[in-house]
Design a protein around this motif. Structure first.
Motif, short mmCIF file in Angstrom:
data_model
loop_
_atom_site.label_atom_id
_atom_site.label_comp_id
_atom_site.label_asym_id
_atom_site.label_seq_id
_atom_site.Cartn_x
_atom_site.Cartn_y
_atom_site.Cartn_z
N ARG A 57 9.24 -22.26 36.31
CA ARG A 57 8.36 -21.29 35.66
C ARG A 57 9.01 -20.66 34.43
O ARG A 57 8.38 -19.82 33.78
CB ARG A 57 7.97 -20.19 36.66
N SER A 58 10.25 -21.02 34.12
CA SER A 58 10.93 -20.41 32.98
C SER A 58 11.94 -21.38 32.39
O SER A 58 12.35 -22.36 33.05
CB SER A 58 11.67 -19.13 33.42
N ALA A 59 12.33 -21.11 31.15
CA ALA A 59 13.35 -21.93 30.50
C ALA A 59 14.68 -21.83 31.25
O ALA A 59 15.44 -22.81 31.30
CB ALA A 59 13.52 -21.50 29.05
N GLU A 60 14.95 -20.67 31.83
CA GLU A 60 16.20 -20.50 32.57
C GLU A 60 16.24 -21.40 33.80
O GLU A 60 17.28 -21.97 34.14
CB GLU A 60 16.37 -19.03 32.97
N GLN A 61 15.09 -21.54 34.47
CA GLN A 61 15.04 -22.46 35.60
C GLN A 61 15.21 -23.91 35.14
O GLN A 61 15.91 -24.69 35.78
CB GLN A 61 13.72 -22.30 36.36
N MET A 103 4.48 -23.63 33.78
CA MET A 103 4.93 -22.88 32.61
C MET A 103 3.77 -22.79 31.63
O MET A 103 3.75 -23.43 30.58
CB MET A 103 6.16 -23.53 31.97
N GLU A 107 1.91 -16.32 24.87
CA GLU A 107 2.76 -15.15 24.83
C GLU A 107 2.41 -14.21 23.68
O GLU A 107 2.56 -13.00 23.80
CB GLU A 107 4.23 -15.57 24.74
N LEU A 119 3.83 -21.19 26.08
CA LEU A 119 4.69 -21.95 26.97
C LEU A 119 4.24 -23.41 26.97
O LEU A 119 3.06 -23.72 26.75
CB LEU A 119 4.62 -21.38 28.38
N ASN A 187 17.22 -21.93 21.01
CA ASN A 187 16.11 -21.10 20.54
C ASN A 187 15.92 -21.34 19.05
O ASN A 187 16.71 -20.91 18.22
CB ASN A 187 16.39 -19.62 20.81
N THR A 216 10.23 -26.12 25.97
CA THR A 216 9.74 -25.10 26.90
C THR A 216 8.82 -24.07 26.24
O THR A 216 8.01 -23.45 26.91
CB THR A 216 10.92 -24.37 27.56
N ARG A 217 8.98 -23.84 24.94
CA ARG A 217 8.10 -22.94 24.19
C ARG A 217 7.83 -23.53 22.81
O ARG A 217 8.66 -24.26 22.27
CB ARG A 217 8.73 -21.55 24.00
#
Length: 472
Positions: A57-61, A103, A107, A119, A187, A216-217
């Motif tokens: 659900r996130s870029a960190e995951q 995702m 945003e 996302l 990023n 991811t974004r």
């Protein structure tokens, strides 16, 4: 590069090693059992069950999953909306599937910059609607708009129906967030159109089909919503007239020209036989063209569109035309062009191709390819249509009643003809696995070597979508 990635021996041990090293941050992204939808994309390849499925659900995951997979040398296949036609999102045995389907979300919409930050798993249709609600317009449009994900659109450099005016995904992405195979989050979420600061990082990943990093974004470029839309279906006597019509449309409609779709008579016949599709012309013609223009002011752009058509009639370029009187007419005209989505029902199994060619050579290619298909496969048939204003020709080839279809023989006939005409084996669908052996038909040895160098530099362990596009 670790040869164990392509060797099934030890895959279970490497997967166990990866799962043991996975941080708590990413453990809830593991999905078990694997749903059937994640076993394949829209290619005709047989489904494959991955060793595991993750839905972060996130870029960190995503970063945590990739870092653990890279350390354990576990192959990872990124997945978006799974609407690709070339096998790029199809899992591989012993590897994991990394689906971005959770995702999703918009945003930010920045009206001053005319941008939208989203996302990667967000469906294209949701983005189109969100832009329209703010009086803006996201120009990418595909038949799979309700299912395809914007990250996959970027990963395959999708084109669609309005490239002639707005360009492909490369032209619609201003910034990107990407996770590298080692878990590094890059990023590059710039909103700037002018950003001449060294290498353009985002472009490295657009069109890479998930082989270099996981998008991811995205920051997307928006345009003002069209104030009016006009369309016409035109009948023409030969292909030279089609090229003349395109030239006239570019000259007289200028930047309002948003689509120029040509259909050969073999396609037109099959399309008009699809239930619910109405032929807007009274007679059949050697070529049929759908022209669309999107303007800002009906009082100005409506008369301009009509003046253009009148000039084309007077010059003897157009034989006959049906002209839209409403948006429902525009949609009905597009219904003939988009009838190919129903051909599996009316034609049965067939193979779809999208190739790139110089516009002036398309009719010669169609004649040569039609003959090559018929010669290569007894009873082989093919039909032709496409966004010829941007050099993209689509074709369908099949053998009526054959089960299974002789796919390899059809591929060889089509791509050998593309090579003879100096064209591209993929204009907008990507390479994946189904076109991989033909990539050298359209790229020089030096280009292929450079692709391999980039792949080795960013993915030295070869974990990300191995076997797709190009081998490092």
């Amino acid at each position: 590069m670790d040869g164990g990635i392509s060797n099934p021996a030890g895959t279970a041990e490497r997967l166990a090693q990866m799962l043991a090293a996975l941080p708590d941050l990413a453990r809830d992204a593991l999905v078990d059992p694997v749903p059937p939808r994640n076993l394949n994309d829209w290619s005709a390849l047989p489904p494959e069950t991955p060793a595991a499925l993750f839905c972060p659900r996130s870029a960190e995951q995503v970063a945590a999953i990739l870092a653990a997979a890279n350390a354990a040398r576990v192959p990872v296949v990124p997945q978006g909306g799974l609407t690709g036609l070339c096998g790029g999102a199809r899992p591989i045995a012993g590897g994991i599937a990394l689906s971005l389907e959770k995702m999703t979300g918009i945003e930010e919409i920045d009206e001053a910059s005319a941008t939208m930050t989203v996302l990667a798993g967000t469906p294209l249709e949701l983005i189109q609607r969100a832009a329209a609600e703010r009086g803006l317009f996201f120009s990418l449009d595909l038949g799979a708009r309700g299912s395809c994900a914007i990250g996959g659109n970027a990963g395959t450099n999708a084109g669609g129906n309005r490239v002639i005016r707005y360009g492909m995904m490369r032209d619609l992405v201003l910034g990107a967030e990407v996770v590298l195979p080692d878990g590094t989050i890059v990023n590059a979420l710039s909103k700037l159109i002018k950003n001449n600061t060294g290498y353009d990082v985002r472009q490295l990943f657009i069109g890479s089909e998930g082989t270099l990093g996981v998008i991811t974004r995205l920051v997307l470029k928006l345009h003002p919503a069209p104030g009016c839309t006009h369309a016409a279906i035109c009948g023409l006597s030969d292909y030279d007239k089609v090229v003349d019509l395109l030239r006239g449309a570019r000259r007289k409609l200028g930047p309002t020209l948003s689509a120029f779709e040509a259909m050969w008579p073999d396609y037109w016949e099959v399309a008009c036989a699809v239930p619910g599709v109405r032929d807007p012309l009274e007679a059949r013609h050697a070529h049929t063209v759908l022209i669309e223009a999107q303007g800002t002011d009906e009082a100005i752009d409506g008369p301009r569109f009509m003046a253009f058509l009148e000039a084309m009639f007077e010059e003897g370029i157009i034989e006959d035309a049906a002209i839209s009187q409403s948006l429902s007419d525009v949609q009905a005209f597009w219904g003939v062009r988009d009838a190919c989505a129903e051909f599996k029902t009316t034609l049965g199994p067939h193979h779809a191709y999208d190739v790139g060619l110089p516009t002036g050579q398309m009719d010669g290619f169609a004649r040569a390819c039609r003959a090559a298909v018929a010669e290569a496969v007894p009873g082989g048939r093919s039909v032709y249509y496409g966004h010829i204003g941007d050099g993209n020709l689509h074709l369908l080839a099949w053998v009526p009643g054959a089960a299974p279809q002789p796919g390899e023989a059809l591929d060889e006939a089509v791509y050998a003809t593309v090579r003879a005409f100096g064209g591209s084996v993929s204009a907008e669908h990507g390479i994946g696995t189904t076109k991989k052996k033909y990539l050298e038909f359209s790229r020089s040895p030096e280009e292929l070597d450079l692709m391999r160098r980039v792949k080795r530099a960013l993915d030295p362990n070869g974990i990300l979508n191995p076997g797709k596009v190009i081998d490092a």
